[in-house]
Design an enzyme around this catalytic site. Structure first.
Site, PDB file in Angstrom:
ATOM      1  N   LYS A 199       0.830  -1.208   0.000  1.00 55.26           N
ATOM      2  CA  LYS A 199       0.000   0.000   0.000  1.00 55.26           C
ATOM      3  C   LYS A 199       0.867   1.262   0.000  1.00 55.26           C
ATOM      4  CE  LYS A 199      -2.092   0.803   3.708  1.00 55.26           C
ATOM      5  NZ  LYS A 199      -2.794   1.443   4.820  1.00 55.26           N
TER       6      LYS A 199
ATOM      7  N   ARG B 155     -11.798   4.173   9.601  1.00 58.26           N
ATOM      8  CA  ARG B 155     -11.731   2.771  10.050  1.00 58.26           C
ATOM      9  C   ARG B 155     -13.105   2.270  10.452  1.00 58.26           C
ATOM     10  NH1 ARG B 155      -6.063   2.375  11.773  1.00 58.26           N
ATOM     11  NH2 ARG B 155      -5.217   1.274   9.979  1.00 58.26           N
TER      12      ARG B 155
ATOM     13  N   ARG C  89      10.066 -10.350   4.670  1.00 56.56           N
ATOM     14  CA  ARG C  89      10.462  -9.000   5.073  1.00 56.56           C
ATOM     15  C   ARG C  89      11.046  -9.020   6.489  1.00 56.56           C
ATOM     16  NH1 ARG C  89       5.964  -4.240   4.822  1.00 56.56           N
ATOM     17  NH2 ARG C  89       5.543  -4.749   6.988  1.00 56.56           N
TER      18      ARG C  89
ATOM     19  N   ARG D  41      11.580  -5.986  12.056  1.00 54.97           N
ATOM     20  CA  ARG D  41      10.335  -5.631  12.758  1.00 54.97           C
ATOM     21  C   ARG D  41       9.801  -6.878  13.454  1.00 54.97           C
ATOM     22  NH1 ARG D  41       6.207  -2.067   9.142  1.00 54.97           N
ATOM     23  NH2 ARG D  41       4.762  -3.014  10.624  1.00 54.97           N
TER      24      ARG D  41
ATOM     25  N   ARG E  71      -2.787  -9.934  12.438  1.00 49.60           N
ATOM     26  CA  ARG E  71      -2.867  -8.596  11.838  1.00 49.60           C
ATOM     27  C   ARG E  71      -3.717  -8.623  10.571  1.00 49.60           C
ATOM     28  NH1 ARG E  71       3.125  -7.489  10.954  1.00 49.60           N
ATOM     29  NH2 ARG E  71       2.455  -5.759   9.643  1.00 49.60           N
TER      30      ARG E  71
END
Ligand code: IMP
Ligand code: MG
Length: 372
Positions: free
Chosen positions: A196, A271, A310, A316, A328
């Site tokens: 995104k 949201r 990733r 992360r 998530r």
């Protein structure tokens, strides 16, 4: 009158057809005939805009009357300057007369209020106001509008005598400013790992849009200790959710900072359905709207693989654990489902296949945007 027109730099869309205007003038004239048959009224047209209206009213008045014109100007472009300029052309004694001020449009009411004071000072017996169009939402004055043809919302119009910087007076239908002119407002969605951020960056360049990421806006306001940032921080510090109203005020400030924008990419907001409604309200107040919700669609398994990949290099922690990743993704779909439904009802939801090369995905997104 079925098509858009362009005057100078702006586009206008059809709004009121000539026959509707004629009917409204018939009705104004009927009332004038009834009220003023024995008054030998002096009709005073306010140039330039009122010339067509004056002609139509006077043609319908069946008793003795006189006609005169005055001129002043309070407008420049599409914004009132709040200032009434000098009156010229009043070349006769109006004491004791019944004056009917004929206006094309009453907006703030500055013009008619100033005029009616001048006329009363000069000893008129009575001053009546007759206007073809009236914008009640813009009107700020007390004086009574005795006769009006058509009430319109607070929009800028042209035609039937009214102009935009000199053009449009000759149009026999009335057009309104196409206010969402060229604005492309996207609500961008995509599950974690869908690319995104990358696509937002590309679309921003390609369509000259302003990317508003709610997270960034929060961080900016908090870091710079703006009034809204401080307010938001007070909730965050207490572990509470920042109320929608605070967030929407921040977005509003962000939109206002970019008056020349061709549109916005909203990222991270809305949201909830309530937030979507607030966003709609915000954009409506700017004469615009949400053009589309664009959601990148990527199969869960592909996302999981991408994020794990990733995680190996990004460090992360939320990219390292498959359970966390799956959760998530689930949270994303739970939230998105509500909005998908909301925008689908408005025929504004577009799902775009998010698997492929960057350019390929940009092409798919562009195909949707170019159709809006
Ligand atoms: P007011 O003094 O604000 O009531 O504005 C009256 C004058 O502003 C009118 O006589 C017009 O010349 C101009 N005006 C107000 N609204 C419009 C509009 O929508 N289109 C074109 N001119 C307008
Ligand atoms: Mg005028």
């Amino acid at each position: 009158m079925d098509s858009m027109i362009k005057l100078h730099d702006l586009q206008f869309v059809p709004f009121i057809a000539e026959n509707e205007i004629q009917t409204a003038i018939d009705s104004v004239a009927d009332r004038l005939n009834k009220d003023l048959s024995d008054k030998n009224p002096l009709f005073i047209g306010v140039l330039n805009g009122a010339f067509m209206f004056v002609s139509e009213v006077v043609k319908r008045f069946k008793f003795d009357c006189e006609v005169s014109f005055i001129k002043l100007a309070s407008y420049q472009g599409t914004e009132t300057t709040n200032q009434v300029n000098k009156l010229i052309g009043l070349d006769r004694d109006i004491s004791g007369r019944t004056v009917v001020v004929l206006e094309d449009i009453v907006d703030t009411g500055n013009t008619i209020t100033a005029l009616s004071e001048v006329f009363k000072d000069q000893g008129c017996e009575d001053v009546k106001i007759a206007t073809l169009f009236f914008k009640p939402e813009a009107y700020t004055k007390k004086i009574k509008i005795d006769y009006f043809g058509i009430e319109i919302p607070n929009k800028f119009i042209v035609g039937y005598g009214l102009d935009y910087n000199g053009l449009g007076r000759n149009l026999t239908d009335v057009y309104q400013l196409k206010s969402s002119y060229n604005m492309t407002n996207l609500v961008l969605f995509g599950p974690p790992g869908a690319g995104k951020g990358t696509q937002a960056e590309v679309l921003k360049q390609k369509y000259d849009l302003v990317h508003i990421s709610t997270g960034d806006v929060f961080r900016y306001n908090i870091k710079n200790a703006t009034e809204l940032g401080t307010l938001a921080k007070s909730y965050i510090d207490k572990g509470q959710l920042v109320p929608d109203e605070v967030t929407i005020n921040m977005l509003n400030a962000e939109v206002d900072k970019n008056p020349q924008a061709q549109g916005f990419i909203f990222d991270g907001f809305p949201r909830t359905e309530a937030q979507a409604a607030s966003l709609q309200e915000l954009l409506t107040s700017k004469g615009s709207e949400v053009s589309a919700m664009v959601a990148l669609e990527v199969d869960d398994e592909v996302l999981v693989q991408r994020l794990l990949e990733r995680g190996k290099t990004s460090g992360r922690p939320d990219d390292a654990d498959e359970g966390v990743i799956r959760n998530r993704i689930k949270v994303y779909y739970d939230e998105t489902a509500i909005l998908k439904n909301y925008y689908q009802k408005q025929h504004k939801y577009f799902g775009v296949d998010g698997v492929g090369g960057i350019d390929e995905i940009t092409d798919r997104l562009s195909a949707v945007i170019d159709e809006l």
